[in-house]
Design an enzyme around this catalytic site. Structure first.
Site, mmCIF file in Angstrom:
data_model
loop_
_atom_site.group_PDB
_atom_site.id
_atom_site.type_symbol
_atom_site.label_atom_id
_atom_site.label_comp_id
_atom_site.label_asym_id
_atom_site.label_seq_id
_atom_site.Cartn_x
_atom_site.Cartn_y
_atom_site.Cartn_z
ATOM 1 C CE LYS A 117 -5.163 12.433 57.279
ATOM 2 N NZ LYS A 117 -5.159 11.401 58.294
ATOM 3 C CE LYS A 199 -1.711 9.876 50.456
ATOM 4 N NZ LYS A 199 -1.126 9.882 51.733
ATOM 5 C CE LYS A 202 -9.664 7.147 55.361
ATOM 6 N NZ LYS A 202 -8.332 7.751 55.410
#
Ligand code: TYM
Length: 335
Positions: A117, A199, A202
């Site tokens: 992130k 993976k 969204k």
């Protein structure tokens, strides 16, 4: 009541930071369902975690309620499972702070989700993003669960939770139960349909199947799914050499309950052209009742409100009991 007290406890949460997708369903929610007879179950919308990344406030509110409706539509009966919104229980933030002081900088630095992130949101590497696992440890330990059913990517956070709980217990005695991650055999790591090396998430919407998506859009994504460039073009489970087909097989196995051998036999000699739409169809049929029920529930805001209010009441009771114990152990004067 006696029996209620002896039940093992299960707890998990999902961030309402995006619409729920097939990875969330197969990796987590599907594994939560129909366990209420066996376990005392707590499932929540992890809204506090979402603000580690900037959110649109109206979207966050909408998605939190949609997530609740989807939990119920996936079979989590609110009469039998405690469904709640994380930010409604102040004890999460309170224990989160305490556990921050028992979680090491080095441990937090090793977290894959933090590294991913912070690479993705380089302009907003905030303190919350870094200390997020301490809040997640609080989410879990407040309810003294035996099992935390999550997908593979959250295993590292549950392991950190165990280490923090152990560290705390070593100092203060048996305060926290040490929880086990509970990872499904199939579906623990669903990959993106258009990039089997990432993976499903969204953030790659073309490779991601959302639970509320229209059937024709779902089918289009499956038909376009990346399969492998090998020459044999047969449906065979081999994640290393055939990651695309193997991912589709994992999805098909998870939604139909078939084994890999059964799937190989079913599509023997048929190639990818027949296999991809068959997976799409199986997913559409699995999601159809969930989508329809979630839409019906979303029209009844008063009902959803009654569910999250009752959930917060029950969750607060349990969470505050643990928090009081922790505050006493660390030496805070009783309120
Ligand atoms: P989150 O919101 O990213 O994901 C929610 C759940 O979905 C699983 N999952 C997947 N499983 C298989 N394949 C995928 N592609 C896939 N993508 C997501 C995740 O493993 C997870 O189980 N930190 C957590 C939320 C959280 C939490 C908690 C979970 C906060 N507090 C306490 C358990 C207990 C998270 O970000 O998950």
């Amino acid at each position: 009541m006696e029996q209620e007290m002896q039940k093992k406890v299960m707890l998990s949460g999902i961030q309402p930071s995006g619409d729920l997708h097939l990875g969330n369903y197969l990796g987590a929610i599907k594994n939560w369902g129909a366990r209420a007879e066996e376990f005392d179950c707590y499932y929540f919308m992890a809204d506090m975690h979402t603000i580690t990344v900037r959110q649109n406030p109206a979207d966050l509110r909408r998605r939190t309620l949609e997530q609740l409706a989807t939990y119920i539509a996936c079979g989590l009966d609110p009469e039998k499972n405690t469904l709640f919104i994380q930010s409604h229980i102040p004890a999460h933030a309170e224990l989160g702070w305490v556990l921050n002081c028992y979680t090491m900088f080095g441990e937090l630095s090793r977290m894959t989700q933090f590294k991913d992130k912070s690479a993705k949101h380089a302009d907003n590497i905030n303190g919350g993003l870094f200390t997020y696992p301490a809040l997640m440890a609080a989410d879990i330990l407040l309810y003294q669960p035996d099992y935390v059913p999550v997908g593979n990517d959250q295993k590292q956070h549950v392991e950190l939770t165990r280490n923090v709980a152990q560290r705390f217990n070593n100092i203060y005695g048996d305060v926290f139960k040490i929880p086990e991650p509970y990872i499904p055999k199939t579906g623990a790591r669903i990959m993106s349909l258009n990039d089997p090396s990432s993976k499903m998430s969204k953030s790659i919407p073309d490779g991601c199947v959302f639970l509320m998506e229209k059937p024709e859009d779902i089918q289009r994504k499956f038909k376009r799914a990346i399969t492998d460039s090998d020459t044999e073009r047969c449906v065979r489970f081999d994640p290393e050499n055939k990651p695309g087909v193997s991912n589709l097989m994992s999805i098909y196995a998870a939604v139909t309950g078939k084994t890999m051998e059964e799937i190989e036999a079913e599509f023997d000699g048929q190639g990818y052209g027949a296999f991809k739409p068959a997976v799409g169809e199986a997913v559409i049929e699995c999601l159809r009742p969930i989508r329809e029920e979630a839409q019906r529930l979303l029209a009844d805001k008063a009902y959803l409100e009654s569910v999250y209010r009752a959930g917060a009441e029950k969750a607060s009771y349990v969470a505050n009991k643990t928090l009081r114990k922790v505050y006493k152990k660390v030496g805070f004067v009783a309120r």
